[in-house]
Design a protein around this motif. Sequence first.
Motif, PDB file in Angstrom:
ATOM      1  N   PHE A  63       0.823  -1.202   0.000  1.00 15.89           N
ATOM      2  CA  PHE A  63       0.000   0.000   0.000  1.00 15.89           C
ATOM      3  C   PHE A  63       0.862   1.260   0.000  1.00 15.89           C
ATOM      4  O   PHE A  63       0.495   2.263  -0.604  1.00 15.89           O
ATOM      5  CB  PHE A  63      -0.913   0.002   1.228  1.00 15.89           C
ATOM      6  N   ARG A  64       1.996   1.191   0.693  1.00 18.20           N
ATOM      7  CA  ARG A  64       2.866   2.366   0.734  1.00 18.20           C
ATOM      8  C   ARG A  64       3.595   2.601  -0.587  1.00 18.20           C
ATOM      9  O   ARG A  64       3.891   3.733  -0.938  1.00 18.20           O
ATOM     10  CB  ARG A  64       3.893   2.219   1.860  1.00 18.20           C
ATOM     11  N   LEU A  65       3.874   1.519  -1.306  1.00 24.05           N
ATOM     12  CA  LEU A  65       4.625   1.650  -2.552  1.00 24.05           C
ATOM     13  C   LEU A  65       3.734   1.830  -3.775  1.00 24.05           C
ATOM     14  O   LEU A  65       4.138   2.466  -4.744  1.00 24.05           O
ATOM     15  CB  LEU A  65       5.508   0.414  -2.757  1.00 24.05           C
ATOM     16  N   MET A  66       2.541   1.303  -3.738  1.00 25.40           N
ATOM     17  CA  MET A  66       1.655   1.350  -4.906  1.00 25.40           C
ATOM     18  C   MET A  66       0.244   1.698  -4.448  1.00 25.40           C
ATOM     19  O   MET A  66      -0.033   1.814  -3.266  1.00 25.40           O
ATOM     20  CB  MET A  66       1.604   0.005  -5.636  1.00 25.40           C
ATOM     21  N   THR A  67      -0.616   1.832  -5.433  1.00 33.34           N
ATOM     22  CA  THR A  67      -2.026   2.024  -5.110  1.00 33.34           C
ATOM     23  C   THR A  67      -2.627   0.678  -4.715  1.00 33.34           C
ATOM     24  O   THR A  67      -2.011  -0.378  -4.875  1.00 33.34           O
ATOM     25  CB  THR A  67      -2.785   2.586  -6.310  1.00 33.34           C
ATOM     26  N   ASP A  68      -3.833   0.729  -4.185  1.00 32.17           N
ATOM     27  CA  ASP A  68      -4.498  -0.501  -3.752  1.00 32.17           C
ATOM     28  C   ASP A  68      -4.828  -1.342  -4.988  1.00 32.17           C
ATOM     29  O   ASP A  68      -5.566  -0.909  -5.881  1.00 32.17           O
ATOM     30  CB  ASP A  68      -5.768  -0.128  -2.982  1.00 32.17           C
ATOM     31  N   GLN A  69      -4.310  -2.579  -5.050  1.00 34.16           N
ATOM     32  CA  GLN A  69      -4.472  -3.440  -6.213  1.00 34.16           C
ATOM     33  C   GLN A  69      -5.669  -4.395  -6.092  1.00 34.16           C
ATOM     34  O   GLN A  69      -5.883  -5.208  -6.992  1.00 34.16           O
ATOM     35  CB  GLN A  69      -3.199  -4.263  -6.412  1.00 34.16           C
ATOM     36  N   ALA A  82      -9.439  -5.890  -6.217  1.00 34.82           N
ATOM     37  CA  ALA A  82     -10.532  -5.659  -7.168  1.00 34.82           C
ATOM     38  C   ALA A  82     -11.585  -4.737  -6.594  1.00 34.82           C
ATOM     39  O   ALA A  82     -12.137  -3.872  -7.289  1.00 34.82           O
ATOM     40  CB  ALA A  82     -11.152  -7.008  -7.556  1.00 34.82           C
ATOM     41  N   SER A  83     -11.882  -4.879  -5.294  1.00 34.24           N
ATOM     42  CA  SER A  83     -12.889  -4.015  -4.668  1.00 34.24           C
ATOM     43  C   SER A  83     -12.437  -2.563  -4.650  1.00 34.24           C
ATOM     44  O   SER A  83     -13.245  -1.639  -4.795  1.00 34.24           O
ATOM     45  CB  SER A  83     -13.179  -4.494  -3.244  1.00 34.24           C
ATOM     46  N   ALA A  84     -11.116  -2.345  -4.482  1.00 33.47           N
ATOM     47  CA  ALA A  84     -10.606  -0.981  -4.477  1.00 33.47           C
ATOM     48  C   ALA A  84     -10.613  -0.379  -5.871  1.00 33.47           C
ATOM     49  O   ALA A  84     -10.838   0.823  -6.051  1.00 33.47           O
ATOM     50  CB  ALA A  84      -9.195  -0.955  -3.898  1.00 33.47           C
ATOM     51  N   LYS A  85     -10.361  -1.223  -6.907  1.00 33.89           N
ATOM     52  CA  LYS A  85     -10.359  -0.704  -8.283  1.00 33.89           C
ATOM     53  C   LYS A  85     -11.756  -0.267  -8.711  1.00 33.89           C
ATOM     54  O   LYS A  85     -11.906   0.664  -9.519  1.00 33.89           O
ATOM     55  CB  LYS A  85      -9.838  -1.775  -9.225  1.00 33.89           C
ATOM     56  N   LYS A  86     -12.798  -0.906  -8.188  1.00 35.93           N
ATOM     57  CA  LYS A  86     -14.155  -0.532  -8.574  1.00 35.93           C
ATOM     58  C   LYS A  86     -14.495   0.876  -8.117  1.00 35.93           C
ATOM     59  O   LYS A  86     -15.172   1.623  -8.817  1.00 35.93           O
ATOM     60  CB  LYS A  86     -15.153  -1.534  -7.973  1.00 35.93           C
ATOM     61  N   VAL A  87     -14.053   1.243  -6.928  1.00 34.23           N
ATOM     62  CA  VAL A  87     -14.373   2.573  -6.396  1.00 34.23           C
ATOM     63  C   VAL A  87     -13.217   3.550  -6.600  1.00 34.23           C
ATOM     64  O   VAL A  87     -13.251   4.677  -6.111  1.00 34.23           O
ATOM     65  CB  VAL A  87     -14.703   2.480  -4.894  1.00 34.23           C
ATOM     66  N   GLU A  88     -12.166   3.116  -7.324  1.00 29.49           N
ATOM     67  CA  GLU A  88     -10.993   3.946  -7.600  1.00 29.49           C
ATOM     68  C   GLU A  88     -10.361   4.461  -6.299  1.00 29.49           C
ATOM     69  O   GLU A  88     -10.042   5.640  -6.152  1.00 29.49           O
ATOM     70  CB  GLU A  88     -11.363   5.130  -8.496  1.00 29.49           C
ATOM     71  N   ALA A  89     -10.245   3.539  -5.367  1.00 30.72           N
ATOM     72  CA  ALA A  89      -9.628   3.900  -4.087  1.00 30.72           C
ATOM     73  C   ALA A  89      -8.112   3.976  -4.242  1.00 30.72           C
ATOM     74  O   ALA A  89      -7.509   3.228  -5.015  1.00 30.72           O
ATOM     75  CB  ALA A  89     -10.001   2.874  -3.019  1.00 30.72           C
ATOM     76  N   THR A  90      -7.519   4.886  -3.506  1.00 35.49           N
ATOM     77  CA  THR A  90      -6.067   5.073  -3.541  1.00 35.49           C
ATOM     78  C   THR A  90      -5.556   5.199  -2.117  1.00 35.49           C
ATOM     79  O   THR A  90      -6.123   5.947  -1.310  1.00 35.49           O
ATOM     80  CB  THR A  90      -5.683   6.341  -4.329  1.00 35.49           C
ATOM     81  N   THR A  91      -4.526   4.454  -1.802  1.00 33.12           N
ATOM     82  CA  THR A  91      -3.890   4.530  -0.486  1.00 33.12           C
ATOM     83  C   THR A  91      -2.778   5.561  -0.539  1.00 33.12           C
ATOM     84  O   THR A  91      -1.883   5.478  -1.390  1.00 33.12           O
ATOM     85  CB  THR A  91      -3.318   3.176  -0.074  1.00 33.12           C
ATOM     86  N   VAL A  92      -2.840   6.535   0.332  1.00 26.14           N
ATOM     87  CA  VAL A  92      -1.882   7.641   0.335  1.00 26.14           C
ATOM     88  C   VAL A  92      -1.087   7.589   1.626  1.00 26.14           C
ATOM     89  O   VAL A  92      -1.655   7.435   2.714  1.00 26.14           O
ATOM     90  CB  VAL A  92      -2.592   9.006   0.198  1.00 26.14           C
ATOM     91  N   SER A  93       0.229   7.732   1.510  1.00 27.26           N
ATOM     92  CA  SER A  93       1.092   7.777   2.684  1.00 27.26           C
ATOM     93  C   SER A  93       1.221   9.209   3.169  1.00 27.26           C
ATOM     94  O   SER A  93       1.394  10.140   2.370  1.00 27.26           O
ATOM     95  CB  SER A  93       2.479   7.215   2.339  1.00 27.26           C
ATOM     96  N   LEU A  94       1.134   9.403   4.476  1.00 21.59           N
ATOM     97  CA  LEU A  94       1.296  10.752   5.014  1.00 21.59           C
ATOM     98  C   LEU A  94       2.694  11.292   4.766  1.00 21.59           C
ATOM     99  O   LEU A  94       2.888  12.501   4.630  1.00 21.59           O
ATOM    100  CB  LEU A  94       1.005  10.737   6.523  1.00 21.59           C
ATOM    101  N   SER A  95       3.668  10.399   4.699  1.00 21.96           N
ATOM    102  CA  SER A  95       5.042  10.846   4.469  1.00 21.96           C
ATOM    103  C   SER A  95       5.259  11.333   3.045  1.00 21.96           C
ATOM    104  O   SER A  95       6.259  11.987   2.762  1.00 21.96           O
ATOM    105  CB  SER A  95       6.025   9.705   4.770  1.00 21.96           C
ATOM    106  N   ALA A  96       4.324  11.000   2.129  1.00 22.14           N
ATOM    107  CA  ALA A  96       4.490  11.417   0.739  1.00 22.14           C
ATOM    108  C   ALA A  96       3.699  12.677   0.423  1.00 22.14           C
ATOM    109  O   ALA A  96       3.560  13.037  -0.753  1.00 22.14           O
ATOM    110  CB  ALA A  96       4.040  10.279  -0.183  1.00 22.14           C
TER     111      ALA A  96
END
Length: 333
Positions: free
Chosen positions: A103-109, A111-125
């Motif tokens: 999750f820290r290196l990439m977006t959420d892979q 299938a459920s996350a791709k349907k809603v276009e969810a993205t995991t964001v790191s606070l450090s980034a």
Amino acid sequence: MSKTTIALEAAVAVVLENTPKDAAQTNRQRVTVDRAFAQILKLIAPRIRHFVRQYGLVAHFEDAEQCCAIAVHRAIEAYDPTKAQFTTFVNWQIRGELQSLRFRLMTDQRASAKKVEATTVSLSALATGPDGEEISPEAMIVDEDALERTESAASDYLADGAISSLIDAYVDHLRTVGIEALARRPRPKRQEAALRREGPRFKTATHGIDPAELEKLEAKLERDREIVARRVFQASTLDDLSLETGVTKERVRQITKRAAKTIADIAAADPRFAVMAEHDRPAAKRCPVATPAATLLPKADLPHNRFATVRAVEAAQAALPRTITVQASLTLN
């Protein structure tokens, strides 16, 4: 139960046995724990490689390997033999750490996350430095100039307090001088007679002075206070003070010149302002010590330069003039 599972249980038991909770760990116990932990990592190395490939982190294998080591530590700390075997604990810990790393290196892979276009964001980034490095939230919150601003504000506050105290002392001095001048003024005969009848027990600093004169004095002192504060300590112009106070520029200059001298005397005499009085005082010049001039003559006070005996010796030949031979002895200390 497989051989790997049995070996894992034994190594974990060694780690827990040599990790006391109520006492300090000895050096021998620490070495034993390190060896057992290395054995655990060796036993689950194939499992770690499998999970790294499963989560698509082969390109970040070193980071994934570190996360798995952390997962092993957490699995040992949370291990409860009565609930499940260690292999189950460590599997779930490894999965959780690798999932967090992905999750820290990439977006959420998923299938459920791709349907809603969810993205995991790191606070450090959220922010990056001038060289492209990530800035932690702590670094974004911490104000590097806070200490300097605090010290500056404290210095300004103390300076304002000192200035106010100096002006108050100066105004008190003017008030004392003004009251003494009013008291020395000749009074009407009726007022003198009334004062004699009242007796000495009613006499004060302002006793017998016309209240109207005292009001005029206080108004003048208030005007001088404003002029001194703004001209001496705030550097207001003569034109501005003359227009706002109704006093001529020459009179303003005289007031501020006299105030500067009197305030300097007050600061030098009052212990409260001793530091301010000595701040700009030049350091006392030291008188240069006169160095003796260089001389070629030997120093007569040294032991080896003192004469031991002086003896006159007659010349061997009568034709030669009479000479005096000086014999000196060398004294060693």
